[in-house]
Design an enzyme around this catalytic site. Structure first.
Site, PDB file in Angstrom:
ATOM      1  N   VAL A  18       0.837  -1.204   0.000  1.00  0.00           N
ATOM      2  CA  VAL A  18       0.000   0.000   0.000  1.00  0.00           C
ATOM      3  C   VAL A  18       0.868   1.248   0.000  1.00  0.00           C
ATOM      4  CG1 VAL A  18      -1.674   1.358   1.321  1.00  0.00           C
ATOM      5  CG2 VAL A  18      -1.967  -1.118   1.093  1.00  0.00           C
ATOM      6  N   TYR A  69      12.162   9.031  11.846  1.00  0.00           N
ATOM      7  CA  TYR A  69      11.104   9.792  12.514  1.00  0.00           C
ATOM      8  C   TYR A  69      11.475  11.256  12.716  1.00  0.00           C
ATOM      9  CZ  TYR A  69       8.555   5.477  13.358  1.00  0.00           C
ATOM     10  OH  TYR A  69       7.856   4.310  13.194  1.00  0.00           O
ATOM     11  N   ARG A  92     -11.144  -7.200   8.650  1.00  0.00           N
ATOM     12  CA  ARG A  92     -10.270  -6.088   9.005  1.00  0.00           C
ATOM     13  C   ARG A  92     -10.138  -5.967  10.521  1.00  0.00           C
ATOM     14  NH1 ARG A  92     -13.423  -4.811   4.608  1.00  0.00           N
ATOM     15  NH2 ARG A  92     -12.295  -4.194   2.727  1.00  0.00           N
ATOM     16  N   ALA A 122      -4.146   4.636   7.000  1.00  0.00           N
ATOM     17  CA  ALA A 122      -4.660   3.696   6.004  1.00  0.00           C
ATOM     18  C   ALA A 122      -4.736   2.272   6.517  1.00  0.00           C
ATOM     19  CB  ALA A 122      -3.790   3.728   4.750  1.00  0.00           C
ATOM     20  N   THR A 123      -3.979   1.960   7.569  1.00  0.00           N
ATOM     21  CA  THR A 123      -3.875   0.586   8.051  1.00  0.00           C
ATOM     22  C   THR A 123      -5.183   0.097   8.664  1.00  0.00           C
ATOM     23  OG1 THR A 123      -1.559   1.044   8.554  1.00  0.00           O
ATOM     24  CG2 THR A 123      -2.503  -0.957   9.509  1.00  0.00           C
ATOM     25  N   VAL A 126      -9.020   0.438   9.903  1.00  0.00           N
ATOM     26  CA  VAL A 126      -8.660   1.852   9.789  1.00  0.00           C
ATOM     27  C   VAL A 126      -9.443   2.758  10.730  1.00  0.00           C
ATOM     28  CG1 VAL A 126     -10.242   2.339   7.856  1.00  0.00           C
ATOM     29  CG2 VAL A 126      -8.147   3.688   8.151  1.00  0.00           C
ATOM     30  N   ARG A 157     -19.236   3.428  -6.697  1.00  0.00           N
ATOM     31  CA  ARG A 157     -19.487   4.291  -7.862  1.00  0.00           C
ATOM     32  C   ARG A 157     -19.124   3.564  -9.154  1.00  0.00           C
ATOM     33  NH1 ARG A 157     -16.387   9.732  -6.856  1.00  0.00           N
ATOM     34  NH2 ARG A 157     -17.310  10.223  -8.878  1.00  0.00           N
ATOM     35  N   HIS A 172     -22.591   9.561  -8.331  1.00  0.00           N
ATOM     36  CA  HIS A 172     -22.265  10.018  -6.983  1.00  0.00           C
ATOM     37  C   HIS A 172     -23.099   9.270  -5.958  1.00  0.00           C
ATOM     38  CE1 HIS A 172     -19.668  13.261  -8.385  1.00  0.00           C
ATOM     39  NE2 HIS A 172     -20.549  13.415  -9.360  1.00  0.00           N
ATOM     40  N   HIS A 179     -15.135   0.773   7.591  1.00  0.00           N
ATOM     41  CA  HIS A 179     -14.485   0.217   6.402  1.00  0.00           C
ATOM     42  C   HIS A 179     -14.344  -1.275   6.680  1.00  0.00           C
ATOM     43  CE1 HIS A 179     -11.932  -0.510   3.036  1.00  0.00           C
ATOM     44  NE2 HIS A 179     -10.856  -0.774   3.772  1.00  0.00           N
ATOM     45  N   THR A 232      -4.808  -6.071  -1.407  1.00  0.00           N
ATOM     46  CA  THR A 232      -5.272  -4.964  -2.245  1.00  0.00           C
ATOM     47  C   THR A 232      -4.388  -3.750  -1.970  1.00  0.00           C
ATOM     48  OG1 THR A 232      -6.833  -3.927  -0.692  1.00  0.00           O
ATOM     49  CG2 THR A 232      -7.612  -5.848  -1.917  1.00  0.00           C
TER      50      THR A 232
END
Length: 315
Positions: A18, A69, A92, A122-123, A126, A157, A172, A179, A232
């Protein structure tokens, strides 16, 4: 190194599939000038930086390097893609235990450097990890954003556009909530070319059963992709790039991201996918849609699922 132009500095944490795809999307879209890549495997971060730099003759000028960092001190945006990926058969939320501890270490390391920008998460899971980042960082909630349902919505969409044979950019609508498995489609706000779905008279308009099946295919798309190729990453990388662009260009774009609710949609103390206006300050405001009774019930159920997971970390 390119020093003459003032730039927005993005730090990417996690150079897995990702993260690397996100970096590639940024390079191709050309709106970021400084990108730092941090990974536990510093050699991987260095390799990605070099590989991306070799594409510079075909893109806009960009500074890319493997960092630490300490580079977060003056960063405008930190994008966290680190952590374990979802495996075959895993939800997830199954990833929560694996990734929560990692996120505490990462977030505290970023803040220790003096970071004062915006976090983009994003992890998976999420929504829960967005909430955890907000808690661990001590930042105002509007500066901690999760990718939320931006990818689910894009899949939705695309599926509707394919069904009606129109450009996906003219369709839309939103997937809201977690998620994950408790997400739901907001069919009451779907429009095609500005026309509400309920008013659409196309002879090929799908029946309710077909629409339900369409949503299931969207909701379970990740499982199908993971089964076929292991994980993905292209779709979510482009979604992250879209959110990044809204922040960097101060767009005031409306995107379905994971945001902390403080009474909106009748919920509070949970991060969940909702439409929000995104600009250079982060989340300017949450957009509250008028949901049907069924949709509100689905939203409440999804929020409850996430709250149960949040409570596993913050008991």
């Amino acid at each position: 190194m390119i020093n003459e132009l003032k730039s927005m500095k993005v730090v990417l944490i996690g150079a897995g599939s990702v993260g690397a795809s996100y970096a590639f999307a940024l390079l191709n879209q050309g709106f970021v000038r400084d990108l730092v890549i941090i990974d536990l495997n510093h050699g991987k971060a260095e390799g990605d930086a070099i590989d991306l730099l070799h594409g510079m003759p075909f893109s806009s000028p960009m500074n890319i390097w493997a960092g630490s960092y300490e580079d977060c001190k003056d960063a405008d945006l930190v994008v966290n893609c680190a952590g374990a990926n979802q495996g075959p058969g895993e939800t997830r939320l199954d990833l929560l235990e694996k990734n929560a501890k990692t996120f505490k270490i990462i977030t505290e390391s970023v803040m220790k450097a003096g970071f004062k920008g915006i976090f983009l998460i994003a992890t998976n899971p999420v929504d829960v990890l967005t909430y955890a980042t907000w808690k661990y960082s001590g930042l105002p909630a509007h500066r901690v954003i999760g990718s939320g349902t931006v990818l689910d919505t894009a899949r939705f969409r695309y599926a509707l556009a394919d069904k009606f044979q129109v450009d996906a950019r003219n369709v839309h609508g939103y997937i809201l909530g977690e998620h994950g498995d408790s997400s739901f489609p907001v069919y009451s706000h779907v429009t095609i070319g500005g026309k509400p779905l309920k008013d659409y008279q196309d002879p090929n308009k799908p029946e309710v059963k077909e629409l339900d099946e369409l949503f299931v295919s969207v909701r379970d798309a990740a499982y199908d992709i993971i089964q076929k190729k292991g994980s993905t990453y292209y779709g979510i990388a482009m979604g992250l790039a879209r959110i990044t662009k809204a922040i960097i260009k101060n767009e005031n774009a409306v995107l379905p991201v994971s945001s902390l609710l403080e009474g909106e949609y009748g919920q509070q103390d949970v991060c969940i996918g909702v439409p929000a206006i995104i600009n250079s300050s982060g989340i300017r405001e949450i957009v509250e849609l008028n949901l049907t009774d069924k949709e509100q019930q689905q939203f409440d159920q999804s929020a409850q699922v996430l709250k149960q997971s949040i409570h596993q970390i913050f008991k």
